[in-house]
Design a protein around this motif. Structure first.
Motif, PDB file in Angstrom:
ATOM      1  N   ALA A 100      27.607 -78.223  -8.498  1.00 40.44           N
ATOM      2  CA  ALA A 100      27.988 -78.190  -7.122  1.00 40.44           C
ATOM      3  C   ALA A 100      26.686 -78.579  -6.250  1.00 40.44           C
ATOM      4  CB  ALA A 100      28.560 -77.020  -6.671  1.00 40.44           C
ATOM      5  N   MET A 101      25.544 -78.004  -6.623  1.00 42.98           N
ATOM      6  CA  MET A 101      24.344 -78.132  -6.209  1.00 42.98           C
ATOM      7  C   MET A 101      23.622 -79.731  -6.216  1.00 42.98           C
ATOM      8  SD  MET A 101      20.545 -76.087  -6.933  1.00 42.98           S
ATOM      9  CE  MET A 101      20.740 -76.537  -8.550  1.00 42.98           C
ATOM     10  N   VAL A 102      24.330 -80.312  -7.130  1.00 45.91           N
ATOM     11  CA  VAL A 102      23.696 -81.563  -7.725  1.00 45.91           C
ATOM     12  C   VAL A 102      24.700 -82.562  -6.883  1.00 45.91           C
ATOM     13  CG1 VAL A 102      22.073 -80.976  -9.083  1.00 45.91           C
ATOM     14  CG2 VAL A 102      24.272 -82.072  -9.733  1.00 45.91           C
ATOM     15  N   GLY A 103      25.942 -82.150  -6.533  1.00 44.43           N
ATOM     16  CA  GLY A 103      27.095 -82.940  -6.003  1.00 44.43           C
ATOM     17  C   GLY A 103      27.741 -83.697  -7.012  1.00 44.43           C
ATOM     18  N   LEU A 104      28.059 -83.244  -8.156  1.00 41.79           N
ATOM     19  CA  LEU A 104      28.653 -83.952  -9.227  1.00 41.79           C
ATOM     20  C   LEU A 104      30.145 -83.158  -9.291  1.00 41.79           C
ATOM     21  CD1 LEU A 104      28.781 -85.954 -11.805  1.00 41.79           C
ATOM     22  CD2 LEU A 104      27.726 -84.054 -12.965  1.00 41.79           C
ATOM     23  N   ALA A 105      31.092 -84.286  -9.093  1.00 39.85           N
ATOM     24  CA  ALA A 105      32.493 -83.526  -9.252  1.00 39.85           C
ATOM     25  C   ALA A 105      32.560 -82.370  -8.266  1.00 39.85           C
ATOM     26  CB  ALA A 105      32.921 -83.342 -10.647  1.00 39.85           C
ATOM     27  N   THR A 106      31.907 -82.594  -7.078  1.00 40.55           N
ATOM     28  CA  THR A 106      31.731 -81.101  -6.257  1.00 40.55           C
ATOM     29  C   THR A 106      32.933 -80.537  -5.868  1.00 40.55           C
ATOM     30  OG1 THR A 106      30.323 -82.824  -5.085  1.00 40.55           O
ATOM     31  CG2 THR A 106      30.669 -80.851  -4.116  1.00 40.55           C
ATOM     32  N   ARG A 107      34.146 -81.182  -5.536  1.00 43.58           N
ATOM     33  CA  ARG A 107      35.363 -80.190  -5.186  1.00 43.58           C
ATOM     34  C   ARG A 107      35.652 -79.292  -6.390  1.00 43.58           C
ATOM     35  NH1 ARG A 107      40.134 -81.897  -1.010  1.00 43.58           N
ATOM     36  NH2 ARG A 107      40.792 -79.990  -0.630  1.00 43.58           N
ATOM     37  N   ILE A 108      35.718 -79.711  -7.621  1.00 43.45           N
ATOM     38  CA  ILE A 108      36.073 -79.146  -8.805  1.00 43.45           C
ATOM     39  C   ILE A 108      35.040 -77.933  -9.042  1.00 43.45           C
ATOM     40  CG2 ILE A 108      36.537 -79.033 -11.294  1.00 43.45           C
ATOM     41  CD1 ILE A 108      37.720 -81.658 -10.980  1.00 43.45           C
ATOM     42  N   ALA A 109      33.667 -78.333  -8.762  1.00 47.44           N
ATOM     43  CA  ALA A 109      32.595 -77.332  -9.047  1.00 47.44           C
ATOM     44  C   ALA A 109      32.524 -76.406  -8.110  1.00 47.44           C
ATOM     45  CB  ALA A 109      31.307 -78.191  -8.970  1.00 47.44           C
ATOM     46  N   VAL A 110      32.749 -76.705  -6.938  1.00 43.15           N
ATOM     47  CA  VAL A 110      32.814 -75.476  -5.845  1.00 43.15           C
ATOM     48  C   VAL A 110      34.023 -74.434  -6.120  1.00 43.15           C
ATOM     49  CG1 VAL A 110      33.285 -75.043  -3.478  1.00 43.15           C
ATOM     50  CG2 VAL A 110      31.992 -77.038  -4.140  1.00 43.15           C
ATOM     51  N   LEU A 111      35.273 -75.027  -6.618  1.00 42.06           N
ATOM     52  CA  LEU A 111      36.381 -74.211  -6.972  1.00 42.06           C
ATOM     53  C   LEU A 111      35.979 -73.247  -8.057  1.00 42.06           C
ATOM     54  CD1 LEU A 111      39.304 -73.519  -6.622  1.00 42.06           C
ATOM     55  CD2 LEU A 111      39.946 -75.361  -8.268  1.00 42.06           C
ATOM     56  N   GLY A 138      33.127 -70.739  -7.025  1.00 39.59           N
ATOM     57  CA  GLY A 138      33.865 -69.688  -6.250  1.00 39.59           C
ATOM     58  C   GLY A 138      34.678 -68.648  -6.712  1.00 39.59           C
ATOM     59  N   VAL A 139      35.456 -69.246  -7.810  1.00 39.16           N
ATOM     60  CA  VAL A 139      36.333 -68.111  -8.664  1.00 39.16           C
ATOM     61  C   VAL A 139      35.232 -67.221  -9.338  1.00 39.16           C
ATOM     62  CG1 VAL A 139      37.854 -67.857 -10.232  1.00 39.16           C
ATOM     63  CG2 VAL A 139      38.308 -69.400  -8.452  1.00 39.16           C
ATOM     64  N   GLY A 140      34.556 -67.846  -9.882  1.00 35.33           N
ATOM     65  CA  GLY A 140      33.539 -67.417 -11.221  1.00 35.33           C
ATOM     66  C   GLY A 140      32.601 -66.115 -10.250  1.00 35.33           C
ATOM     67  N   VAL A 141      31.889 -66.594  -9.269  1.00 31.48           N
ATOM     68  CA  VAL A 141      31.018 -65.575  -8.681  1.00 31.48           C
ATOM     69  C   VAL A 141      31.736 -64.463  -7.875  1.00 31.48           C
ATOM     70  CG1 VAL A 141      28.972 -67.211  -8.316  1.00 31.48           C
ATOM     71  CG2 VAL A 141      31.110 -66.977  -6.647  1.00 31.48           C
ATOM     72  N   TYR A 142      33.011 -64.837  -7.672  1.00 31.53           N
ATOM     73  CA  TYR A 142      33.730 -63.746  -6.922  1.00 31.53           C
ATOM     74  C   TYR A 142      34.350 -62.759  -8.010  1.00 31.53           C
ATOM     75  CZ  TYR A 142      37.561 -61.427  -4.247  1.00 31.53           C
ATOM     76  OH  TYR A 142      38.171 -60.714  -3.596  1.00 31.53           O
ATOM     77  N   MET A 143      34.782 -63.339  -9.128  1.00 26.56           N
ATOM     78  CA  MET A 143      35.228 -62.530 -10.485  1.00 26.56           C
ATOM     79  C   MET A 143      34.032 -61.477 -10.805  1.00 26.56           C
ATOM     80  SD  MET A 143      36.588 -64.023 -14.037  1.00 26.56           S
ATOM     81  CE  MET A 143      34.833 -64.431 -14.234  1.00 26.56           C
ATOM     82  N   PHE A 144      32.766 -62.067 -11.037  1.00 26.14           N
ATOM     83  CA  PHE A 144      31.604 -61.381 -11.651  1.00 26.14           C
ATOM     84  C   PHE A 144      31.285 -60.179 -10.457  1.00 26.14           C
ATOM     85  CE2 PHE A 144      31.500 -64.597 -14.690  1.00 26.14           C
ATOM     86  CZ  PHE A 144      31.587 -63.748 -15.717  1.00 26.14           C
ATOM     87  N   ILE A 153      38.956 -75.911   0.271  1.00 27.77           N
ATOM     88  CA  ILE A 153      39.988 -76.381   1.321  1.00 27.77           C
ATOM     89  C   ILE A 153      39.874 -77.617   1.683  1.00 27.77           C
ATOM     90  CG2 ILE A 153      41.661 -75.961   3.045  1.00 27.77           C
ATOM     91  CD1 ILE A 153      41.289 -73.046   2.735  1.00 27.77           C
ATOM     92  N   CYS A 154      38.504 -77.765   2.334  1.00 19.98           N
ATOM     93  CA  CYS A 154      38.247 -79.006   2.821  1.00 19.98           C
ATOM     94  C   CYS A 154      37.699 -80.091   2.016  1.00 19.98           C
ATOM     95  CB  CYS A 154      37.029 -78.768   3.921  1.00 19.98           C
ATOM     96  SG  CYS A 154      37.748 -77.787   5.255  1.00 19.98           S
ATOM     97  N   GLY A 155      37.009 -79.726   1.094  1.00 22.00           N
ATOM     98  CA  GLY A 155      36.215 -80.550   0.186  1.00 22.00           C
ATOM     99  C   GLY A 155      35.221 -81.351   0.829  1.00 22.00           C
ATOM    100  N   GLY A 156      34.483 -82.279   0.050  1.00 18.87           N
ATOM    101  CA  GLY A 156      33.452 -82.979   0.872  1.00 18.87           C
ATOM    102  C   GLY A 156      32.176 -82.366   0.810  1.00 18.87           C
ATOM    103  N   GLY A 157      31.122 -82.707   1.559  1.00 18.40           N
ATOM    104  CA  GLY A 157      29.888 -82.354   1.262  1.00 18.40           C
ATOM    105  C   GLY A 157      28.781 -82.919   0.563  1.00 18.40           C
TER     106      GLY A 157
END
Length: 307
Positions: free
Chosen positions: A89-100, A103-109, A134-138
């Motif tokens: 997500a930081m480097v912007g690779l497959a960004t929407r999937i990476a963000v998802l 988000g789930v991982g850090v919230y879980m831990f 929800i929005c994607g992009g960035g």
């Protein structure tokens, strides 16, 4: 008519497109801040996220109860996947999937054990991650996705990249609303009638304050601490209102300079996590309009050419 004008100004922050550079810079800073905040505990998994360690319940009761029964190998795999997704997500690779996944991982831990990662900045982080899912992009600029699109011939490299305003508007408002209500809370707590910064700046060495602040007597005087108290209230209550309501570029820019200096001062003087700065200070840069972004990029390119 006045109400209609204010509503139009409010919703203008979410409609249409704008320069993609500010949200790209925020993406790098935000996920970099998440990495600095979570990776130390995720790497040392046995010390923080296994059954029997000292834990606190902060976010989700289901995760708090259930994850202690998950096999260690599964948790280790989840930690690795979360860290890889955060870097993506930081480097912007497959960004929407990476963000998802991030988000789930850090919230879980954080729900499994809030002790090593708990900070008030996580409230804003959850909101930003949800909006991003929800929005994607960035990733329209300064990203691996953008580079791959150009190599496939999917865009004109000479054109400045554009991005929908919705995500950047939501991120900006999340950052400044958090700042504004921090100021409201301070007013309700009686800051205008007291010298709370005088109390804070006289904390002992090694507790919240940077060492140089604790060792600087001139910062502990009544005049300086009263000035810091009122500066905090003015910036936290005033800057968000300017960013939301005003459409005067010079005023917004002047307030943004003060706003950025304020948060830089917090980081320099107090031991706050990098995630705090990456959300509130870097998020404030989304208040720059396209003309100001273009002026900054021109100046940076000019200085790079001269060097």
């Amino acid at each position: 008519m006045r109400t209609d004008s204010l509503l139009a100004r409010f919703f203008a922050a979410f409609e249409g497109t704008r320069s993609a550079l500010p949200i790209a810079v925020f993406r790098i800073a935000f996920f970099g801040g998440l990495a600095l905040h979570f990776f130390p505990s995720l790497v040392r998994l046995d010390d923080n996220y296994t059954a029997g360690v000292l834990r606190t319940e902060e976010w989700n009761h289901f995760f708090y109860v259930s994850l202690q029964h998950i096999p260690h190998g599964v948790l280790r795999t989840a930690s690795i996947v979360t860290m890889v997704a955060c870097v993506m997500a930081m480097v912007g690779l497959a960004t929407r999937i990476a963000v998802l996944v991030t988000g789930v991982g850090v919230y879980m831990f954080a729900s499994f054990n809030g002790l090593p990662v708990q900070t008030l900045a996580l409230v804003d982080a959850w909101a930003i991650l949800l909006a991003w899912m929800i929005c994607g992009g960035g990733a329209e600029a300064l990203s691996a996705d953008a580079l791959l699109r150009r190599r496939r011939g999917g865009g004109d490299a000479s054109e400045a990249p554009r991005a929908p305003k919705l995500l950047s508007g939501l991120v900006l408002y999340q950052a400044v609303l958090g700042t504004f209500f921090a100021g409201v809370e301070k007013v309700l707590a009686g800051w205008p009638q007291t010298n709370e910064m005088g109390i804070l700046l006289n904390y002992p060495r090694g507790f919240i304050l940077r060492d140089w602040v604790a060792d600087s007597p001139w910062l502990h005087g009544s005049l300086v601490t009263h000035a810091f108290t009122w500066l905090t209230l003015v910036v936290e209550l005033g800057a968000p209102l300017v960013f939301v309501v005003s459409r005067q570029p010079r005023l917004r820019l002047a307030v943004l300079v003060v706003y950025e200096a304020f948060f830089l001062g917090i980081v320099v003087m107090l031991e706050v996590p990098p995630l705090f700065y990456s959300i509130f200070a870097v998020g404030g840069l989304l208040a720059l309009d396209d003309a100001q972004v273009e002026a900054v990029t021109r100046r940076l390119r000019g200085s790079r050419l001269r060097s």
